[in-house]
Design an enzyme around this catalytic site. Structure first.
Site, PDB file in Angstrom:
ATOM      1  N   ARG A 194      -4.443  -2.039 -13.849  1.00  0.00           N
ATOM      2  CA  ARG A 194      -3.989  -2.204 -12.465  1.00  0.00           C
ATOM      3  C   ARG A 194      -2.724  -3.062 -12.398  1.00  0.00           C
ATOM      4  O   ARG A 194      -1.829  -2.809 -11.602  1.00  0.00           O
ATOM      5  CB  ARG A 194      -5.095  -2.823 -11.600  1.00  0.00           C
ATOM      6  CG  ARG A 194      -6.227  -1.842 -11.317  1.00  0.00           C
ATOM      7  CD  ARG A 194      -7.394  -2.475 -10.613  1.00  0.00           C
ATOM      8  NE  ARG A 194      -7.032  -2.956  -9.293  1.00  0.00           N
ATOM      9  CZ  ARG A 194      -7.778  -3.811  -8.591  1.00  0.00           C
ATOM     10  NH1 ARG A 194      -8.911  -4.270  -9.078  1.00  0.00           N
ATOM     11  NH2 ARG A 194      -7.389  -4.208  -7.406  1.00  0.00           N
TER      12      ARG A 194
ATOM     13  N   ARG B 186       4.657   0.003  -0.856  1.00  0.00           N
ATOM     14  CA  ARG B 186       4.309  -0.143  -2.269  1.00  0.00           C
ATOM     15  C   ARG B 186       5.394   0.412  -3.185  1.00  0.00           C
ATOM     16  O   ARG B 186       5.366   0.188  -4.379  1.00  0.00           O
ATOM     17  CB  ARG B 186       2.997   0.576  -2.583  1.00  0.00           C
ATOM     18  CG  ARG B 186       1.780  -0.141  -2.086  1.00  0.00           C
ATOM     19  CD  ARG B 186       0.532   0.508  -2.641  1.00  0.00           C
ATOM     20  NE  ARG B 186      -0.650  -0.034  -2.028  1.00  0.00           N
ATOM     21  CZ  ARG B 186      -1.362  -1.028  -2.524  1.00  0.00           C
ATOM     22  NH1 ARG B 186      -1.003  -1.578  -3.659  1.00  0.00           N
ATOM     23  NH2 ARG B 186      -2.427  -1.468  -1.909  1.00  0.00           N
TER      24      ARG B 186
ATOM     25  N   ARG C 286     -17.057  -8.343  -9.612  1.00  0.00           N
ATOM     26  CA  ARG C 286     -17.239  -6.970  -9.134  1.00  0.00           C
ATOM     27  C   ARG C 286     -17.458  -6.044 -10.321  1.00  0.00           C
ATOM     28  O   ARG C 286     -16.855  -6.208 -11.380  1.00  0.00           O
ATOM     29  CB  ARG C 286     -16.005  -6.510  -8.358  1.00  0.00           C
ATOM     30  CG  ARG C 286     -15.816  -7.261  -7.066  1.00  0.00           C
ATOM     31  CD  ARG C 286     -14.662  -6.690  -6.288  1.00  0.00           C
ATOM     32  NE  ARG C 286     -14.355  -7.520  -5.129  1.00  0.00           N
ATOM     33  CZ  ARG C 286     -13.256  -7.423  -4.425  1.00  0.00           C
ATOM     34  NH1 ARG C 286     -12.337  -6.527  -4.749  1.00  0.00           N
ATOM     35  NH2 ARG C 286     -13.049  -8.210  -3.403  1.00  0.00           N
TER      36      ARG C 286
ATOM     37  N   ARG D 190     -14.627 -12.865  -9.773  1.00  0.00           N
ATOM     38  CA  ARG D 190     -15.188 -12.259  -8.556  1.00  0.00           C
ATOM     39  C   ARG D 190     -16.486 -11.519  -8.851  1.00  0.00           C
ATOM     40  O   ARG D 190     -17.300 -11.309  -7.961  1.00  0.00           O
ATOM     41  CB  ARG D 190     -14.191 -11.272  -7.920  1.00  0.00           C
ATOM     42  CG  ARG D 190     -12.929 -11.919  -7.445  1.00  0.00           C
ATOM     43  CD  ARG D 190     -12.085 -11.060  -6.546  1.00  0.00           C
ATOM     44  NE  ARG D 190     -11.743  -9.747  -7.061  1.00  0.00           N
ATOM     45  CZ  ARG D 190     -10.742  -9.010  -6.598  1.00  0.00           C
ATOM     46  NH1 ARG D 190      -9.998  -9.457  -5.606  1.00  0.00           N
ATOM     47  NH2 ARG D 190     -10.489  -7.828  -7.093  1.00  0.00           N
TER      48      ARG D 190
ATOM     49  N   LYS E 286      -3.269 -12.571  -1.841  1.00  0.00           N
ATOM     50  CA  LYS E 286      -2.558 -12.052  -0.664  1.00  0.00           C
ATOM     51  C   LYS E 286      -3.456 -12.005   0.563  1.00  0.00           C
ATOM     52  O   LYS E 286      -3.048 -12.400   1.643  1.00  0.00           O
ATOM     53  CB  LYS E 286      -2.016 -10.640  -0.920  1.00  0.00           C
ATOM     54  CG  LYS E 286      -0.796 -10.568  -1.773  1.00  0.00           C
ATOM     55  CD  LYS E 286      -0.209  -9.166  -1.812  1.00  0.00           C
ATOM     56  CE  LYS E 286      -1.182  -8.064  -2.094  1.00  0.00           C
ATOM     57  NZ  LYS E 286      -1.800  -8.042  -3.407  1.00  0.00           N
TER      58      LYS E 286
END
Length: 182
Positions: free
Chosen positions: A140, A88, A129, A127, A13
């Site tokens: 999530r 959301r 992280r 990524r 996004k």
């Protein structure tokens, strides 16, 4: 053009928002950026949000909506915007609709970037992280599904679904084409 972007974490996004913002000449309004800016500038809204965050609480919908309304009232959003991270929930969608209708405006489209869960997990793990491990990512995703499934149903006819798997430019071209057709 007034747009809302939906999609799970890792759907791209943010990347698509930056491209669409530039190509459509409308501001990309991310709620995360709004929070950081208001808190960093110590605005009254930012200080209020910080008090909730410092206490480990979620910032109430009403306060988030006030930040969004304040941002949408700025001159660069007069001819359109791209919202990322708000709404959301269906409650937030209804607040946004009321905000816009009071100005005689409406959303042009709600773009839903669709990507399967395994691809999201793969992308987010890549990524690197520290807080991105498979269990956390899948949790999530579950939260996203719980919050967003009702939104997808709520928006129905305004929804433009884009397959967000593939080359960034191809996804962007498909998005722009779908928006022109909507």
């Amino acid at each position: 053009m007034r747009l809302v972007l939906l999609g799970p974490p890792g759907a791209g996004k943010g990347t698509q928002a930056a491209l669409l913002s530039e190509k459509l000449n409308i501001p990309h309004i991310s709620t995360g950026d709004l929070f950081r800016a208001n808190i960093g500038e110590e605005t009254p809204l930012g200080l209020e949000a910080k008090s909730y965050m410092d206490a480990g609480k979620l910032v109430p919908t009403e306060l988030t909506a006030r930040m969004v309304a304040d941002r949408l009232a700025q001159e660069d959003a007069a001819n359109g915007f791209l919202l990322d991270g708000f709404p959301r929930t269906v409650e937030q969608a209804e607040i946004l609709e009321k905000m816009l209708s009071e100005k005689g405006q409406h959303l042009n489209a709600v773009v839903n970037f669709s990507v399967d869960e395994d691809t999201v997990v793969e992308r987010m793990l890549a990524r690197g992280r520290a807080d991105d491990n498979e269990d956390t990512i899948r949790t999530r995703m579950q939260v996203y599904r719980n919050e967003t499934a009702p939104l997808i149903e709520h928006y129905g006819a305004e929804l433009v679904t884009i397959n967000a798997v593939g080359d960034i430019e191809e996804i962007n071209a498909a998005t722009l084409k779908a928006l022109q057709a909507s």
